[in-house]
Write an enzyme that holds these catalytic residues in place. Structure first.
Site, short mmCIF file in Angstrom:
data_model
loop_
_atom_site.label_atom_id
_atom_site.label_comp_id
_atom_site.label_asym_id
_atom_site.label_seq_id
_atom_site.Cartn_x
_atom_site.Cartn_y
_atom_site.Cartn_z
N ASP A 225 6.33 -10.75 3.47
CA ASP A 225 5.41 -10.66 4.60
C ASP A 225 5.88 -9.52 5.50
O ASP A 225 6.79 -9.69 6.32
CB ASP A 225 5.38 -11.99 5.36
CG ASP A 225 4.27 -12.05 6.39
OD1 ASP A 225 3.97 -11.01 7.00
OD2 ASP A 225 3.69 -13.14 6.57
N ILE A 226 5.28 -8.36 5.31
CA ILE A 226 5.77 -7.16 5.99
C ILE A 226 5.62 -7.28 7.51
O ILE A 226 6.52 -6.93 8.27
CB ILE A 226 5.03 -5.91 5.47
CG1 ILE A 226 5.29 -5.75 3.96
CG2 ILE A 226 5.50 -4.66 6.21
CD1 ILE A 226 4.52 -4.61 3.33
N LEU A 227 4.47 -7.79 7.96
CA LEU A 227 4.24 -7.92 9.41
C LEU A 227 5.24 -8.89 10.04
O LEU A 227 5.86 -8.57 11.07
CB LEU A 227 2.80 -8.38 9.66
CG LEU A 227 2.43 -8.69 11.11
CD1 LEU A 227 2.63 -7.48 12.00
CD2 LEU A 227 0.99 -9.21 11.19
N PHE B 194 -3.28 -6.76 11.88
CA PHE B 194 -4.72 -6.83 11.63
C PHE B 194 -5.01 -8.10 10.83
O PHE B 194 -4.18 -8.53 10.02
CB PHE B 194 -5.21 -5.60 10.87
CG PHE B 194 -5.64 -4.48 11.77
CD1 PHE B 194 -6.96 -4.06 11.78
CD2 PHE B 194 -4.73 -3.86 12.61
CE1 PHE B 194 -7.36 -3.03 12.61
CE2 PHE B 194 -5.12 -2.84 13.45
CZ PHE B 194 -6.45 -2.42 13.45
N ASN C 142 -7.32 -5.12 -3.56
CA ASN C 142 -8.37 -5.64 -2.69
C ASN C 142 -9.30 -4.50 -2.31
O ASN C 142 -9.15 -3.37 -2.78
CB ASN C 142 -7.76 -6.32 -1.45
CG ASN C 142 -6.91 -5.36 -0.65
OD1 ASN C 142 -7.38 -4.31 -0.22
ND2 ASN C 142 -5.64 -5.72 -0.45
N LYS D 191 0.96 -2.50 -22.30
CA LYS D 191 -0.39 -2.98 -22.08
C LYS D 191 -0.60 -4.32 -22.78
O LYS D 191 -0.29 -4.48 -23.96
CB LYS D 191 -1.41 -1.96 -22.59
CG LYS D 191 -2.85 -2.41 -22.39
CD LYS D 191 -3.84 -1.41 -22.96
CE LYS D 191 -5.27 -1.94 -22.82
NZ LYS D 191 -6.25 -1.00 -23.40
#
Length: 394
Positions: free
Chosen positions: A301-303, A319, A207, A284
């Site tokens: 989901d780390i949070l 965040f 991202n 590849k």
């Protein structure tokens, strides 16, 4: 009352130095000015002298001053050295230790903190050379403000405008009043940057997170005395002073590093963790007639995992990057994830990679909206709120 040594660089924004002097003196500070040759094309020594009520210094080759090593006295006789406007050329010479005029000589000789307020064309500010110079200066301990964004004298629009004098004064007073080390003895975990999820040994999903806000928060927490563990995704940013950095690549790597860093008194989860990963190919993937199908697997989901862990930090801050209904989505995320606070921003505008941010702090008590601020200032405000919350809990 503090003693400010103001170096006025060459650029159309030099005229704002006059208002800066007026505001500083109104707050009781004394101001001595060094006017560079470039700056003298935009504002006169007479004007600066009248406003500051002090002699203005313009040359390294003044016989009277330099007979008494005037540049050394100037460099040591101030509480803070301020460069405004700091042009691209002046930042480059500062970063590389030049000492070929009065301004750069005293900057090299000073033992006092230095604050620079950049002003230049947007392309000059965004050029990799300028960004390298700014990163080097910050790593050396110089406070480099983020420039404002807007219309410029050249007719272009973007980041590069000199911050308004009121904002420079606020930064000066923050530099003159070092924050109490209210987080001494506390361990705080910070995650920052993106994660890279490999498709094959060459390609990956990622991202647009630059990591700048997370790194700024880690630095601000360390300034308050915290022991900071910064778990960083793949970004090319210098490690903030006093911060322990753990580099990771993927979401699985970051989840393991977060677990290993516990226990902590607080966790600030700034990283933009990829929601999915790919079952990566060992070799590849060759380009064929049709693109290969990517089979996505949901990442942990780390949070949410951290917020529900048995050894959960007393304060968990998440965040949220949103593009619409920012506060509503952030409030829902806070409840869904089990976080204490969510810091939300609207990323439909120019946020990724920029130096500014406008955020909303969403807590159980409601939402508090902050104006667009330099990311360093957002970090300082959030760090102080964290310190206040932990102190109140104690």
């Amino acid at each position: 009352m503090k003693r400010i040594l103001l170096i006025v660089g060459g650029g159309i924004a030099a005229y704002k130095a006059c208002e800066l002097i007026r505001l500083l003196r109104k707050r009781g500070h004394t101001v001595r000015c060094v006017l560079t040759e470039g700056g003298s094309h935009f504002v006169t020594a007479m004007t600066l002298a009248a406003l500051s009520e002090n002699q203005v210094h313009t040359t390294l080759w003044d016989l009277k001053d330099e007979a008494e090593m005037g540049h050394i006295q100037l460099s040591r006789g101030a509480d803070l050295v301020v460069v405004a406007p700091a042009t691209a050329d002046l930042l480059a010479r500062m970063a590389n230790g030049h000492a070929d005029d009065l301004a750069t000589t005293l900057l090299l000789a000073t033992d006092k903190p230095v604050l620079a307020a950049p002003a230049m064309n947007m392309r000059m500010w965004l050029h990799p050379a300028t960004q390298r110079n700014v990163a080097r200066l910050r790593a050396d301990g110089v406070t480099v403000m983020a420039p404002d964004e807007g219309a410029m004298a050249c007719g272009e629009y973007g980041p590069g405008r000199l911050p308004e004098p009121e904002a420079i004064v606020a930064a000066i007073e923050a530099a003159l009043a070092p924050a109490a080390r209210t987080l001494s003895g506390r361990h705080i975990l910070v995650t920052a940057g993106p994660t890279h999820e490999p498709i094959d040994p060459v390609r990956y999903i990622a991202n647009r997170s630059s990591g700048r806000q997370g790194f700024a928060i880690a630095a601000a927490l360390a300034d308050l005395g915290a022991r900071v563990s910064l778990i960083a995704g793949p970004v090319a940013l210098p490690t903030p002073a006093g911060v322990t950095r753990i580099d990771v690549e993927s979401a699985l790597d970051m989840a393991a590093a977060v677990d290993a860093a516990l226990p902590a008194d607080a966790a600030v989860m700034v990283a933009a963790v990829a929601d999915w990963r790919v079952e990566a190919a060992p070799q590849k993937v060759k380009k064929g007639d049709a693109p290969p199908a990517l089979h996505l697997v949901e990442n942990p989901d780390i949070l949410a995992t951290l917020a529900r862990a048995p050894n959960r930090p007393p304060l968990v801050v998440g965040f949220a990057a949103e593009t619409e209904r920012v506060v509503d989505h952030a409030a829902a995320k806070r409840l869904r994830k089990g976080a204490d606070w969510i810091v939300a921003n609207d990323v439909s505008q120019d946020v990724f990679g920029s130096d500014g941010n406008a955020v909303h702090l969403v807590t159980a008590q409601g939402a508090e909206s902050w104006p667009r601020l330099p990311k360093d200032e957002v970090a300082r405000r959030l760090a102080q709120r964290i310190a206040d919350a932990l102190q109140a809990a104690r």
